[in-house]
Design a protein around this motif. Structure first.
Motif, PDB file in Angstrom:
ATOM      1  N   GLU A  22     -92.236 -23.566 -80.511  1.00 30.10           N
ATOM      2  CA  GLU A  22     -93.001 -22.926 -79.586  1.00 30.10           C
ATOM      3  C   GLU A  22     -94.255 -22.953 -79.922  1.00 30.10           C
ATOM      4  OE1 GLU A  22     -91.504 -19.028 -80.474  1.00 30.10           O
ATOM      5  OE2 GLU A  22     -89.529 -19.302 -79.608  1.00 30.10           O
TER       6      GLU A  22
ATOM      7  N   CYS B  58     -80.737 -20.623 -85.499  1.00 29.18           N
ATOM      8  CA  CYS B  58     -80.891 -19.732 -84.760  1.00 29.18           C
ATOM      9  C   CYS B  58     -81.154 -20.038 -83.234  1.00 29.18           C
ATOM     10  CB  CYS B  58     -82.288 -18.927 -85.218  1.00 29.18           C
ATOM     11  SG  CYS B  58     -82.152 -18.059 -86.752  1.00 29.18           S
ATOM     12  N   GLU B  59     -81.112 -21.412 -83.157  1.00 27.60           N
ATOM     13  CA  GLU B  59     -81.383 -21.877 -81.729  1.00 27.60           C
ATOM     14  C   GLU B  59     -80.342 -21.745 -80.753  1.00 27.60           C
ATOM     15  OE1 GLU B  59     -83.331 -25.295 -79.616  1.00 27.60           O
ATOM     16  OE2 GLU B  59     -83.378 -23.480 -80.426  1.00 27.60           O
TER      17      GLU B  59
ATOM     18  N   SER C 115     -87.838 -21.810 -83.484  1.00 31.16           N
ATOM     19  CA  SER C 115     -86.432 -21.504 -83.938  1.00 31.16           C
ATOM     20  C   SER C 115     -85.672 -22.578 -84.753  1.00 31.16           C
ATOM     21  CB  SER C 115     -85.317 -21.334 -82.763  1.00 31.16           C
ATOM     22  OG  SER C 115     -86.011 -20.260 -81.639  1.00 31.16           O
ATOM     23  N   CYS C 116     -85.249 -22.125 -85.826  1.00 30.03           N
ATOM     24  CA  CYS C 116     -84.682 -23.230 -86.406  1.00 30.03           C
ATOM     25  C   CYS C 116     -83.172 -23.438 -86.028  1.00 30.03           C
ATOM     26  CB  CYS C 116     -84.315 -22.684 -88.051  1.00 30.03           C
ATOM     27  SG  CYS C 116     -83.337 -21.209 -88.138  1.00 30.03           S
TER      28      CYS C 116
ATOM     29  N   CYS D  54     -89.289 -19.805 -88.840  1.00 28.81           N
ATOM     30  CA  CYS D  54     -88.261 -19.353 -87.464  1.00 28.81           C
ATOM     31  C   CYS D  54     -88.606 -17.969 -87.208  1.00 28.81           C
ATOM     32  CB  CYS D  54     -86.988 -19.552 -88.080  1.00 28.81           C
ATOM     33  SG  CYS D  54     -85.767 -18.992 -86.808  1.00 28.81           S
ATOM     34  N   ARG D  55     -88.869 -17.924 -85.940  1.00 29.37           N
ATOM     35  CA  ARG D  55     -89.386 -16.594 -85.248  1.00 29.37           C
ATOM     36  C   ARG D  55     -88.323 -15.455 -85.495  1.00 29.37           C
ATOM     37  NH1 ARG D  55     -94.083 -16.720 -82.959  1.00 29.37           N
ATOM     38  NH2 ARG D  55     -94.368 -18.113 -81.468  1.00 29.37           N
ATOM     39  N   GLU D  56     -87.069 -16.016 -85.281  1.00 26.51           N
ATOM     40  CA  GLU D  56     -85.815 -15.410 -85.443  1.00 26.51           C
ATOM     41  C   GLU D  56     -85.432 -14.785 -86.924  1.00 26.51           C
ATOM     42  OE1 GLU D  56     -84.167 -14.860 -82.506  1.00 26.51           O
ATOM     43  OE2 GLU D  56     -85.468 -16.288 -81.352  1.00 26.51           O
ATOM     44  N   CYS D  57     -85.383 -15.684 -87.705  1.00 22.88           N
ATOM     45  CA  CYS D  57     -84.780 -15.183 -89.061  1.00 22.88           C
ATOM     46  C   CYS D  57     -85.851 -15.326 -90.097  1.00 22.88           C
ATOM     47  CB  CYS D  57     -83.618 -16.217 -89.374  1.00 22.88           C
ATOM     48  SG  CYS D  57     -84.004 -17.896 -89.592  1.00 22.88           S
TER      49      CYS D  57
END
Lengths: 147, 147
Positions: B133, A146-147, A142-143, A103-106
């Motif tokens: 992505e 976090c979506e 994104s998981c 995941c890019r966010e977390c």
DNA sequence: GTTCCTGCAAAAGATTTGCAGTGAC
DNA sequence: GTCACTGCAAATCTTTTGCAGGAAC
């Protein structure tokens, strides 16, 4: 549970290594037991920290040596998640395996499996005329959290 | 095909970077032009060597800075082929992309694409409910030459 | 007793960062 | 002139290797 079936991963590892002429040292045992309990891949540093937290610290070099040995014997897998960042996880002796979404966010690593994907890779290797011993699929996005 | 459309990758890169407020320095241009001509992924050191061989050597730090910038803007992709070994390649603006087989025998990186694989990944991301992505697929095995 | 295992320290690679000078606009 | 780009050297980080002592069999 338990009749006499399906050896656990640790048991499998021990028998493979014993057959290859390896002894059972303390550091190796601890890394193997730790990996056996993980739901997902860990980095060498995370393994070191986890063992230190449990009160059984071991040298980082030993960790890398154990991991190298496991990968070499097909008992563990290295997942490259970035430049100079590898994570490792047990490979189930049954042959079942999964892949990852990072995941890019977390930054979390999420495991999943998918028969359709396996089938596609099978067809592909047949079409290309190559022998594929192993395949890594890493998704980035994104998981659900976090979506 | 081809009336006046379809910008080349270099053109696309230049317009994206210009829009992001970047100037056009010499080192950057050379890395971009070199990547534009490659059939497959190169490592930072290979890029450095190739440019030196062409008589336009540039600092390794600059190479990494250019690569980072390209990856950040989705213009290039990093392929992790091992611990501490990344290779980079252009991402076609049309969205077309391919994956790699790395040969255990000769170390060669072979590119391929496969619609079935793309479809499987599409279905998968829908099933998981995540937004993917980007995806990397890396096969390890023997190429046709080494088979 | 021999051979393997372990930890520490050092080494090797890849990648990043700080900084002073140069070039683009 | 201002702000971005570049190269060099130094720093950082991950992973590997050398070596001396300790443990397994």
């Amino acid at each position: 549970m338990s009749h006499t079936e399906a050896p656990t991963w640790s048991e499998h590892v021990h028998s493979v290594l014993a057959r290859a002429g390896h002894q059972r040292g303390g550091a190796r045992e601890r890394v193997i037991e730790l990996l056996a309990r993980q739901p997902c891949a860990l980095s060498a540093v995370e393994i070191e920290d986890a063992l230190r937290a449990e009160g059984t610290p071991i040298g980082r070099a030993s960790i890398y040596r154990v991991l190298e040995l496991l990968v070499e014997h097909g008992l563990a897998e290295r997942v490259a998640v970035g430049p100079g960042q590898s994570r490792f996880e047990a490979i189930d002796p049954s042959g079942a395996h999964h892949h990852h979404l990072i995941c890019r966010e977390c930054g979390r690593l999420v495991a999943f499996d998918d028969p359709g994907l396996e089938r596609a890779i099978d067809n592909l290797s047949r079409r290309l005329g190559v022998r594929v011993e192993h395949h890594d699929v890493l998704l980035r996005g994104s998981c659900e959290k976090c979506e």
